[in-house]
Design an enzyme around this catalytic site. Structure first.
Site, PDB file in Angstrom:
ATOM      1  N   GLY A  66     -22.956 -13.246  -0.860  1.00 50.78           N
ATOM      2  CA  GLY A  66     -22.905 -12.383  -2.207  1.00 50.78           C
ATOM      3  C   GLY A  66     -22.152 -13.065  -3.476  1.00 50.78           C
ATOM      4  O   GLY A  66     -22.509 -12.910  -4.674  1.00 50.78           O
ATOM      5  N   ASP A 213     -33.333 -31.930  -3.605  1.00 55.15           N
ATOM      6  CA  ASP A 213     -34.804 -32.218  -3.774  1.00 55.15           C
ATOM      7  C   ASP A 213     -35.451 -31.988  -4.861  1.00 55.15           C
ATOM      8  O   ASP A 213     -36.602 -32.334  -5.066  1.00 55.15           O
ATOM      9  CB  ASP A 213     -35.362 -32.356  -2.347  1.00 55.15           C
ATOM     10  N   GLU A 272     -28.592  -9.712  -3.111  1.00 49.08           N
ATOM     11  CA  GLU A 272     -28.909  -9.026  -4.345  1.00 49.08           C
ATOM     12  C   GLU A 272     -30.326  -8.664  -4.359  1.00 49.08           C
ATOM     13  O   GLU A 272     -31.100  -9.260  -4.575  1.00 49.08           O
ATOM     14  CB  GLU A 272     -28.350  -9.826  -5.633  1.00 49.08           C
TER      15      GLU A 272
END
Length: 300
Positions: A66, A213, A272
């Protein structure tokens, strides 16, 4: 070469002696390291803004996933791809750091600043950002409803225990997923959008994801009643190491995707929760520079 960095430390770790010793040792090596401790919501974002205004380019997240998400959000809102992020894993699960093989020893994690920072992607969901993983469906409920007391006592195993006790309450969600050369619609039990590989205290939803990537991995667990037994197996220790052993997931890898749901769905971005019926997801390539160990499995 001397480093100038700001450590944003989660308030619960303010008295962590190992962190204190690591900071003192780092300063004694000639580096400039400022420390700020969070007290309430919004502190991490405010400290990032203050640091950037004062010429800091390197931010260290001292906390769990978090804390890393909060700091990533603030860095991304600045819009400078040359900003650098390091992590001292101090949370309950430390999913991103664990998959990246960042040491949980503060001194060792801090020593990664001696290495070159690596360009890495960040994932945007609507106007939110995350570094590790977004989850939806049953997995999100487990993560958000696991009590702080249980996490403190059991660590990552707390997520497992919560999942088992709520197994009879599993309800599916419905969604339409569309990206380049990919489209899927139906009921699903769990969803993972991975820049990193694991979430919820070690559940490897996207075991092959890479952070450099330009893509995010998609893992959708269809709500096939015949596979519910397989879902339960995801919570035993052996299956948790190989969630694809029964071929349960629909998988793809994309740079952009749109999710639409008939009713509001919760999507958990590294802890979240956000809620919407439309989610526009995009991988932002080389958005930040991360300090990662040599041979980090998240680097392609």
């Amino acid at each position: 070469m001397s480093k100038k960095a700001l450590l944003i430390l989660h308030g619960k770790q303010a008295d962590n002696q190992s962190v204190r010793n690591a900071v003192i040792d780092w300063r004694n090596q000639g580096h400039e390291l400022a420390v700020r401790v969070t007290w309430e919501g919004g502190d991490a974002e405010r400290y990032v803004r203050e640091a950037l205004d004062n010429g800091f380019k390197t931010i260290i997240a001292g906390g769990g996933d978090g804390s890393v998400r909060d700091i990533t959000q603030a860095l991304m809102e600045n819009g400078n791809s040359e900003l650098e992020l390091a992590i001292i894993p101090l949370g309950t699960a430390n999913d991103f750091a664990t998959a990246a093989e960042v040491s949980e020893e503060p001194a060792d994690a801090l020593s990664l600043l001696n290495r070159p920072a690596q360009p890495c992607d960040v994932i945007r969901v609507n106007n939110h950002y995350f570094l590790n993983m977004a989850t939806g469906g049953f997995g999100t409920e487990v993560t958000t409803q696991t009590s702080e007391e249980l996490k403190k006592m059991l660590g990552g195993a707390a997520y497992l225990l919560t999942g088992l006790t709520r197994f009879s309450e599993i309800e599916s969600a419905k969604g339409h997923f569309k990206g380049e050369d990919f489209e899927w619609e139906g009921d699903f039990l769990a969803l993972g959008l991975g820049n990193g590989r694991q979430a919820g205290g070690g559940q490897r939803l996207c075991p092959d994801a890479l952070v450099n990537d330009g893509l995010f991995d998609v893992a959708i667990l269809p709500a096939d009643m015949d596979l519910l037994a397989g879902v339960k197996e995801l919570f035993d220790s052996e299956a948790r190491q190989d969630p694809d052993q029964e071929g349960l997931f629909v998988r793809t890898r994309l740079s952009e995707m749109k999710i639409e749901t008939p009713t509001p769905m919760n999507l958990n971005l590294d802890g979240e929760p956000i809620q919407n019926t439309t989610f526009q997801i995009q991988a932002i390539r080389n958005a930040l520079r991360l300090y990662l160990p040599e041979g980090c499995p998240l680097l392609g």
